[in-house]
Design a protein around this motif. Structure first.
Motif, short mmCIF file in Angstrom:
data_model
loop_
_atom_site.label_atom_id
_atom_site.label_comp_id
_atom_site.label_asym_id
_atom_site.label_seq_id
_atom_site.Cartn_x
_atom_site.Cartn_y
_atom_site.Cartn_z
N HIS A 155 0.60 -1.34 0.01
CA HIS A 155 0.12 -0.03 0.17
C HIS A 155 0.95 1.23 -0.02
O HIS A 155 2.01 1.01 0.77
N ARG A 156 0.19 2.24 -0.95
CA ARG A 156 1.27 3.50 -1.63
C ARG A 156 1.65 4.02 0.44
O ARG A 156 2.89 4.85 0.56
N TRP A 157 0.40 3.83 1.76
CA TRP A 157 1.08 4.49 2.95
C TRP A 157 0.79 3.66 3.86
O TRP A 157 0.79 3.46 5.22
N SER A 158 1.86 2.88 3.02
CA SER A 158 2.47 1.47 4.30
C SER A 158 3.33 0.96 4.18
O SER A 158 4.31 1.50 4.05
N ALA A 159 3.96 1.64 6.38
CA ALA A 159 5.61 2.31 6.32
C ALA A 159 6.48 1.01 5.69
O ALA A 159 7.25 0.77 6.10
N ARG A 160 5.43 -0.22 6.31
CA ARG A 160 7.17 -1.60 6.65
C ARG A 160 6.88 -1.64 4.77
O ARG A 160 8.03 -2.22 4.51
N SER A 161 5.76 -1.33 4.00
CA SER A 161 5.62 -1.25 2.13
C SER A 161 6.96 -0.47 1.62
O SER A 161 8.05 -0.62 1.04
N SER A 162 7.23 0.40 2.47
CA SER A 162 8.44 1.56 1.82
C SER A 162 9.44 1.23 2.06
O SER A 162 10.25 1.34 1.28
N GLY A 163 8.97 0.45 4.14
CA GLY A 163 10.89 0.29 3.89
C GLY A 163 11.58 -1.23 3.46
O GLY A 163 12.31 -1.32 3.10
N GLY A 439 2.60 17.44 13.07
CA GLY A 439 2.01 17.08 11.73
C GLY A 439 0.51 16.14 12.03
O GLY A 439 -0.09 15.38 12.73
N HIS A 440 -0.24 16.38 10.83
CA HIS A 440 -1.60 16.02 11.08
C HIS A 440 -1.73 14.91 9.61
O HIS A 440 -1.59 14.94 8.71
N GLY A 441 -2.62 13.28 10.62
CA GLY A 441 -3.24 12.85 9.28
C GLY A 441 -3.32 11.72 9.35
O GLY A 441 -3.17 11.93 10.74
N SER A 442 -5.10 11.08 8.88
CA SER A 442 -5.70 9.89 9.22
C SER A 442 -4.26 8.20 9.42
O SER A 442 -4.09 7.76 10.10
N ASP A 443 -4.24 7.95 8.24
CA ASP A 443 -3.49 7.04 7.82
C ASP A 443 -2.27 7.57 6.85
O ASP A 443 -0.84 6.94 6.21
N HIS A 444 -1.48 8.94 6.43
CA HIS A 444 -0.62 9.38 5.58
C HIS A 444 -0.99 11.06 6.12
O HIS A 444 -2.49 11.79 6.50
N LEU A 445 0.45 11.33 6.05
CA LEU A 445 0.64 13.36 6.46
C LEU A 445 -0.18 13.51 5.41
O LEU A 445 -0.22 13.59 4.87
N GLU A 446 -1.47 14.52 6.15
CA GLU A 446 -1.55 15.45 5.35
C GLU A 446 -1.65 16.69 5.56
O GLU A 446 -1.72 17.79 4.99
N GLN A 447 -0.60 17.46 6.79
CA GLN A 447 -1.02 18.84 7.22
C GLN A 447 0.23 18.62 7.74
O GLN A 447 0.64 17.98 8.88
N LEU A 448 1.32 20.00 7.84
CA LEU A 448 1.82 19.99 9.45
C LEU A 448 2.02 21.95 9.67
O LEU A 448 1.21 22.73 8.77
#
Length: 558
Positions: A155-163, A439-448
């Motif tokens: 998934h695009r916003w999966s931390a482990r996928s990115s890792g 930082g703000h966001g539900s499943d990924h970063l949306e605002q700072l």
């Protein structure tokens, strides 16, 4: 780029900035080799490198590369030097004019050029085809092996996928990425008997499915060495950054039984750099990945073992033996040890960021995410060279890049050449005296939430991508109670740990510690983990080489 349709055939690639010449070369190549090879052409070095990387990712084989010498921005020699890193087994040909033959002859030594052809090559039956026939025969007879491709479904916003993607990329393991909601991603999940609840799914080249693999399991399954071949060595190098790789190259080349142990991927922080432009011998710059790959291959050529995804948890001293303990309970021993553990970026302590790490918030370059930043607004926190290099790289495709620094200017911590490049870049902005408040966001970063240090004024900005480069913490906690460290955790060595010229209290030898030697005889430190080190690639490589010289001195007197 024009090419034949069949994906099964090996590739002959030609690059020339003159469209007419480019078409003529491709035409002559197709006439003789079109049925047995794909002919790929490009009209610039950068376009040709992009084509090579795409072919590499797909697992295609490139047999011969022909490059024109006189190309703007990147000449043929410079292009072939980088092409070696992508396809080291491909045969290399330089197309030159008569006036450029001296450059071509020099290139034989610089880039191991296989042949140079003078333009025009008419008739090709006499001047082109015999040369290509010989090169293709040599390529077929060489030890080239098709490189299997891993498939990663995530998934695009999966931390482990990115890792996982970052781990594979940094270890030079080719892979294809499939989002779990695309038709191909769904098909691969179904074929592996997965419903997509547990991601990422990695399918190895032999078809083995791995669900949420950890780094050691992933490394073992994709062919990276994780197990030592011996129990005792002359030298164990811990850490695979520039200092560790330098030590491995010099140790192995000078006859020491050498093993390098790396917990993630060789290259360290330097390996994540998109462009290093102030390293000796690379006037046009070199990416951290290219430099790392060359150093790794060089160390392996001399016989050094390189173990990946092995975490070291302890150092034990027993007489003349130094034993390294791993997290899985196993151990190896050696006469000597070089600590080149490097540093890691400090975590940004602001509400909301911890849960978003890997989901829009990244520590270090995370170059695998660069493509997804195309057309977006990107924020970079930090003012050192690593931050500047990342900013220049991401600015190629991002809508805007904003560098946030607490201080008043970049010049206090960044090399002048980078400061100038950033100043000249139209889509890079530097906001001085600014920090990230939250930082703000539900499943990924949306605002700072950003805060002005002087006025205290806060501002909420939209942001999907933030890359953080704020200071460095040494990876030395596992040495507690064994090796002397300063208050920040950096390793003390040589004169830095002597008081009034006297060695440490627990020093048992008649001689004082050598320059890079710790309070444990035979245990040395090199690179960023050393207290008061220069924190530069060149100095780290130099310290790695110097540490090996001191290892020899230590072994001679032991």
């Amino acid at each position: 780029m024009a090419q034949a349709a069949s994906p099964a055939r090996t590739v002959i690639l030609t690059v020339d900035d003159d469209p007419g010449v480019s078409r003529a070369v491709a035409r002559d190549l197709r006439r003789r080799y079109g049925e047995s090879h794909r002919i790929v052409r490009a009209e610039s070095g950068e376009a040709a490198l992009d084509a090579l990387r795409e072919l590499k990712l797909r697992g295609d084989q490139v047999a011969v590369i022909l490059a024109d010498y006189r190309m703007p921005q990147m000449n043929g020699i410079e292009f072939l030097e980088q092409a070696i890193d992508v396809y080291p087994g491909a045969r290399r040909v330089l197309l030159t004019a008569y006036a450029d033959t001296n450059a071509a002859i020099d290139a034989i030594n610089v880039i191991d050029l296989d042949h140079y052809l003078l333009k025009p090559w008419d008739p090709p039956e006499e001047k082109l085809y015999p040369v290509l026939d010989d090169l293709l025969d040599a390529w077929r007879a060489s030890d080239y092996r098709p490189v299997g491709i891993c498939k990663v479904v995530g998934h695009r916003w999966s931390a482990r996928s990115s890792g996982v993607r970052e781990f594979l990329a940094r270890n030079q393991v080719p892979y294809r990425w499939y989002s779990s909601d695309t038709p191909e991603g769904v098909r691969l999940l179904a074929a592996a008997g997965q419903d997509g609840e547990r991601l990422p799914l990695v399918i190895t080249p032999d078809g083995t499915p791995l669900v949420e693999p950890d780094d050691p399991d992933l490394a073992a399954q994709v062919g990276l060495a994780t197990t030592p071949t011996a129990e005792f060595y002359d030298l164990v190098v811990i850490g695979g950054g520039p200092a560790g790789l330098g030590a491995a190259v010099y140790g192995a080349s000078e006859g020491l039984r050498t093993v390098l142990v790396e917990r993630s991927a060789t290259g360290g922080q330097a390996g994540q750099s998109s462009r290093i432009e102030n390293y000796l011998g690379f006037p046009d710059g070199v990416s951290g990945a290219q430099l790392t790959d060359r150093a790794r291959r060089q160390a392996a050529k001399f016989g050094a073992e390189i173990l990946t995804a092995r975490e070291v948890t302890g150092l034990e001293v027993t007489g003349a033996s130094r034993t390294i303990h791993f997290s899985d309970g196993s151990a190896i021993a050696a006469h000597s040890v070089i600590l080149a553990t490097g540093v890691s970026y400090r975590q940004l302590d602001a509400p909301g960021l911890a849960d978003l790490t890997g989901c829009g918030v990244f520590y270090g370059s995370a170059l695998t995410e660069a493509a997804a930043c195309q057309g977006h607004d990107v924020y970079i926190v930090g003012g050192a060279n690593s931050a500047g290099q990342a900013a220049m790289f991401l600015a190629r495709g991002a809508k805007s890049v904003t560098i946030l620094i607490r201080g008043s200017s970049l010049s206090a911590s960044m090399s002048a050449y980078l400061v100038q490049q950033i100043s000249d870049a139209p889509n890079i902005t530097v906001r001085a005296g600014t920090v990230v408040e939250a930082g703000h966001g539900s499943d990924h970063l949306e605002q700072l939430t950003l805060r002005d240090v002087a006025s205290g004024h806060t501002e909420l900005v939209d942001a999907q991508w933030m890359f953080v480069f704020i200071g460095a913490a040494p990876l030395t906690d596992w040495l507690e109670g064994t090796v002397l460290r300063d208050a920040r955790g950096f390793i003390m060595a040589g004169p830095d740990m002597t008081l009034d010229g006297q060695p440490p209290e627990d020093w048992e030898l008649d001689r004082p510690p050598y320059h890079l030697e710790t309070n444990v005889p035979g245990v040395f430190v090199a690179g960023d983990a050393r207290a008061e080190s220069a924190k530069r690639v060149a100095s780290a490589v130099g310290e790695g080489a110097m540490a090996v010289m001191l290892v020899h001195r230590y072994l001679e007197q032991s």
